[in-house]
Design a protein around this motif. Sequence first.
Motif, PDB file in Angstrom:
ATOM      1  N   TYR A 170      -2.620 -13.209  24.119  1.00  0.00           N
ATOM      2  CA  TYR A 170      -3.511 -12.502  25.027  1.00  0.00           C
ATOM      3  C   TYR A 170      -3.239 -11.006  25.119  1.00  0.00           C
ATOM      4  O   TYR A 170      -4.121 -10.238  25.495  1.00  0.00           O
ATOM      5  N   ASN A 171      -2.033 -10.571  24.793  1.00  0.00           N
ATOM      6  CA  ASN A 171      -1.728  -9.140  24.887  1.00  0.00           C
ATOM      7  C   ASN A 171      -2.004  -8.381  23.595  1.00  0.00           C
ATOM      8  O   ASN A 171      -1.731  -7.184  23.504  1.00  0.00           O
ATOM      9  N   HIS A 172      -2.550  -9.049  22.609  1.00  0.00           N
ATOM     10  CA  HIS A 172      -2.830  -8.390  21.331  1.00  0.00           C
ATOM     11  C   HIS A 172      -4.110  -7.573  21.416  1.00  0.00           C
ATOM     12  O   HIS A 172      -5.109  -8.020  21.975  1.00  0.00           O
ATOM     13  N   ASP A 173      -4.084  -6.380  20.852  1.00  0.00           N
ATOM     14  CA  ASP A 173      -5.268  -5.536  20.738  1.00  0.00           C
ATOM     15  C   ASP A 173      -5.559  -5.363  19.255  1.00  0.00           C
ATOM     16  O   ASP A 173      -4.887  -4.609  18.559  1.00  0.00           O
ATOM     17  N   ALA A 174      -6.556  -6.088  18.755  1.00  0.00           N
ATOM     18  CA  ALA A 174      -6.832  -6.101  17.314  1.00  0.00           C
ATOM     19  C   ALA A 174      -7.292  -4.738  16.808  1.00  0.00           C
ATOM     20  O   ALA A 174      -7.024  -4.387  15.652  1.00  0.00           O
ATOM     21  N   TYR A 175      -7.963  -3.972  17.660  1.00  0.00           N
ATOM     22  CA  TYR A 175      -8.422  -2.648  17.241  1.00  0.00           C
ATOM     23  C   TYR A 175      -7.242  -1.700  17.055  1.00  0.00           C
ATOM     24  O   TYR A 175      -7.100  -1.047  16.008  1.00  0.00           O
ATOM     25  N   VAL A 176      -6.383  -1.627  18.063  1.00  0.00           N
ATOM     26  CA  VAL A 176      -5.211  -0.744  17.974  1.00  0.00           C
ATOM     27  C   VAL A 176      -4.308  -1.160  16.823  1.00  0.00           C
ATOM     28  O   VAL A 176      -3.828  -0.321  16.058  1.00  0.00           O
ATOM     29  N   SER A 177      -4.105  -2.453  16.679  1.00  0.00           N
ATOM     30  CA  SER A 177      -3.255  -2.960  15.601  1.00  0.00           C
ATOM     31  C   SER A 177      -3.802  -2.571  14.234  1.00  0.00           C
ATOM     32  O   SER A 177      -3.058  -2.130  13.349  1.00  0.00           O
ATOM     33  N   ALA A 178      -5.117  -2.715  14.026  1.00  0.00           N
ATOM     34  CA  ALA A 178      -5.722  -2.369  12.742  1.00  0.00           C
ATOM     35  C   ALA A 178      -5.663  -0.862  12.485  1.00  0.00           C
ATOM     36  O   ALA A 178      -5.424  -0.425  11.352  1.00  0.00           O
ATOM     37  N   CYS A 179      -5.870  -0.067  13.531  1.00  0.00           N
ATOM     38  CA  CYS A 179      -5.777   1.394  13.370  1.00  0.00           C
ATOM     39  C   CYS A 179      -4.370   1.808  12.969  1.00  0.00           C
ATOM     40  O   CYS A 179      -4.181   2.701  12.131  1.00  0.00           O
ATOM     41  N   GLU A 180      -3.370   1.170  13.573  1.00  0.00           N
ATOM     42  CA  GLU A 180      -1.984   1.472  13.224  1.00  0.00           C
ATOM     43  C   GLU A 180      -1.684   1.083  11.782  1.00  0.00           C
ATOM     44  O   GLU A 180      -0.994   1.808  11.056  1.00  0.00           O
ATOM     45  N   LYS A 181      -2.216  -0.078  11.360  1.00  0.00           N
ATOM     46  CA  LYS A 181      -2.041  -0.510   9.972  1.00  0.00           C
ATOM     47  C   LYS A 181      -2.689   0.474   9.004  1.00  0.00           C
ATOM     48  O   LYS A 181      -2.138   0.782   7.948  1.00  0.00           O
ATOM     49  N   LEU A 182      -3.881   0.962   9.383  1.00  0.00           N
ATOM     50  CA  LEU A 182      -4.566   1.930   8.521  1.00  0.00           C
ATOM     51  C   LEU A 182      -3.783   3.232   8.443  1.00  0.00           C
ATOM     52  O   LEU A 182      -3.633   3.811   7.355  1.00  0.00           O
ATOM     53  N   ASP A 183      -3.284   3.715   9.566  1.00  0.00           N
ATOM     54  CA  ASP A 183      -2.491   4.949   9.561  1.00  0.00           C
ATOM     55  C   ASP A 183      -1.281   4.814   8.642  1.00  0.00           C
ATOM     56  O   ASP A 183      -0.964   5.733   7.873  1.00  0.00           O
ATOM     57  N   GLN A 184      -0.588   3.682   8.729  1.00  0.00           N
ATOM     58  CA  GLN A 184       0.566   3.448   7.873  1.00  0.00           C
ATOM     59  C   GLN A 184       0.152   3.371   6.408  1.00  0.00           C
ATOM     60  O   GLN A 184       0.825   3.924   5.523  1.00  0.00           O
ATOM     61  N   PHE A 185      -0.961   2.711   6.140  1.00  0.00           N
ATOM     62  CA  PHE A 185      -1.480   2.591   4.768  1.00  0.00           C
ATOM     63  C   PHE A 185      -1.794   3.966   4.188  1.00  0.00           C
ATOM     64  O   PHE A 185      -1.430   4.276   3.046  1.00  0.00           O
ATOM     65  N   LEU A 186      -2.477   4.808   4.970  1.00  0.00           N
ATOM     66  CA  LEU A 186      -2.845   6.140   4.484  1.00  0.00           C
ATOM     67  C   LEU A 186      -1.621   7.031   4.300  1.00  0.00           C
ATOM     68  O   LEU A 186      -1.559   7.845   3.362  1.00  0.00           O
ATOM     69  N   LYS A 187      -0.638   6.853   5.182  1.00  0.00           N
ATOM     70  CA  LYS A 187       0.595   7.623   5.053  1.00  0.00           C
ATOM     71  C   LYS A 187       1.322   7.261   3.762  1.00  0.00           C
ATOM     72  O   LYS A 187       1.772   8.150   3.011  1.00  0.00           O
ATOM     73  N   GLU A 188       1.429   5.968   3.485  1.00  0.00           N
ATOM     74  CA  GLU A 188       2.092   5.513   2.264  1.00  0.00           C
ATOM     75  C   GLU A 188       1.302   5.931   1.029  1.00  0.00           C
ATOM     76  O   GLU A 188       1.891   6.287  -0.006  1.00  0.00           O
ATOM     77  N   GLU A 189      -0.021   5.911   1.139  1.00  0.00           N
ATOM     78  CA  GLU A 189      -0.871   6.329   0.023  1.00  0.00           C
ATOM     79  C   GLU A 189      -0.666   7.813  -0.276  1.00  0.00           C
ATOM     80  O   GLU A 189      -0.589   8.232  -1.441  1.00  0.00           O
ATOM     81  N   LYS A 190      -0.555   8.611   0.767  1.00  0.00           N
ATOM     82  CA  LYS A 190      -0.323  10.049   0.596  1.00  0.00           C
ATOM     83  C   LYS A 190       1.043  10.309  -0.029  1.00  0.00           C
ATOM     84  O   LYS A 190       1.187  11.171  -0.915  1.00  0.00           O
ATOM     85  N   GLU A 191       2.061   9.563   0.414  1.00  0.00           N
ATOM     86  CA  GLU A 191       3.402   9.724  -0.144  1.00  0.00           C
ATOM     87  C   GLU A 191       3.435   9.348  -1.620  1.00  0.00           C
ATOM     88  O   GLU A 191       4.082  10.032  -2.419  1.00  0.00           O
ATOM     89  N   ARG A 192       2.724   8.294  -1.993  1.00  0.00           N
ATOM     90  CA  ARG A 192       2.662   7.902  -3.405  1.00  0.00           C
ATOM     91  C   ARG A 192       1.990   8.980  -4.239  1.00  0.00           C
ATOM     92  O   ARG A 192       2.417   9.281  -5.356  1.00  0.00           O
ATOM     93  N   SER A 193       0.930   9.581  -3.676  1.00  0.00           N
ATOM     94  CA  SER A 193       0.206  10.634  -4.384  1.00  0.00           C
ATOM     95  C   SER A 193       1.090  11.867  -4.584  1.00  0.00           C
ATOM     96  O   SER A 193       1.101  12.481  -5.658  1.00  0.00           O
ATOM     97  N   GLU A 194       1.860  12.216  -3.555  1.00  0.00           N
ATOM     98  CA  GLU A 194       2.755  13.371  -3.654  1.00  0.00           C
ATOM     99  C   GLU A 194       3.883  13.118  -4.645  1.00  0.00           C
ATOM    100  O   GLU A 194       4.294  14.023  -5.383  1.00  0.00           O
TER     101      GLU A 194
END
Length: 440
Positions: A410-434
């Motif tokens: 009941y305390n899960h927020d699927a929107y916030v969780s997905a946004c956090e996953k996306l932020d981490q994904f984009l961060k890792e993608e940027k690091e791989r590109s660099e």
Amino acid sequence: MSSSEIKPLRILISGAGIGGLTAAIAFRQAGHSVKLFEKSRVLNELGAAMHLAPNASGLVRRLGLVPEMKGGIRVEWVSEYGTDGSLVFEIDASQTTDKYRHPWQLMHRVDMHSALKEIAVAKEERGVPAAIATSSRVVDVDFEENALILENGERHSGDVIIGADGVRSVLRSAVVGGNCSANPSGQSAFRFLLPVSEILADPVTAQFVAKTGKLQVWMADDKRIVIYPCRYNLLLNFVCCHLDARNCSHEEDWGQDANKAEMLDIFKDFFPPMIALLSKAPAGEIKHWQLLDLPALPTWVKGNVALMGDAAHPFLPYQGQGGAQAIEDGVALAAVLPLGTKKEDVADRLKLYQECRYERATRVQDVTRMLGISPTGNREKLNGKPGTPARASGPTTNSIAAGQFAEYNYNHDAYVSACEKLDQFLKEEKERSEDKRCLI
């Protein structure tokens, strides 16, 4: 990326039920173009009432739906009774908002569906209104052209295709491959609604509606009756579950007209006032629903096509989470595909959606199975006692106590969780590109 390079994705959704409409709203509010294809001629939701657990009620509020403005009511009491009418326990649930951040609510499915449709197509809402095509049965998908194929031969191409086509999903087989139809669980349910005023007027049955907002479960090992109000506490919803070895055709309608005499015979050993209550059900308004189940799929995603809701993970009705998990899927999909996502990145983002949702949905699904009826009973399974649920799959939950699971769920927020996953994904993608640039 400059503003001139930002283009909305073309989102095609097969199915305009609660899950499909939730996804449509989230996608249109993100700035995308959305079209839904619904097989029925009239866009009407079937069924009776549904739970809006805290993990779902917070999400629909974010999308602009305020449940209590559309007939939704709060759960105030949770009670369990034995077949003889003895009270097993009763919990004051009125403070769940303080505990779980959002209220635990009950709502008529028709009211919920109508409210979502209103937001999806309204001109005054954020984004371009979603388009809904009725009498548009999807029969296949072309992965090379990213196109939905309709029964009449029409082909509709898009950048993202979402299978929100329910427990008897057509797109499921296309995504997973082979025959992956949901099968009978060995359980069925009678469903109907009664006016609270009629129940109150009878001294024998008035006890069942003495408290507003009361969710009550009448338990036996091999059957149970779940009762709760909806639509401003004016209607009482009944879900009467029982073992059923019959194997009905998958071509039959999901909700069949039911035999009232059969229902009363199945539950004849319950408390006499309960039998009096069940006897009030209008013979022509009782539906019999065969409960279908499906082991965890190996994947929900193929290319630019993703499954959601019952198409990905059908639920038995013992935790009130079927609609909630579909709502979580819908907002998570839009969260990982924000405006500015390129078409060539869609496949990877849909894989990220699956990462966001697969383990959680499978875990909740397994707990629902554990809470289901069986000849031997399942009452102790969440407390870690021996026993394996039929057709259980995915992460085990036997070690999670009921209270801990409620916190997890009941305390899960699927929107916030997905946004956090996306932020981490984009961060890792940027690091791989660099890192690649450093190697050149």
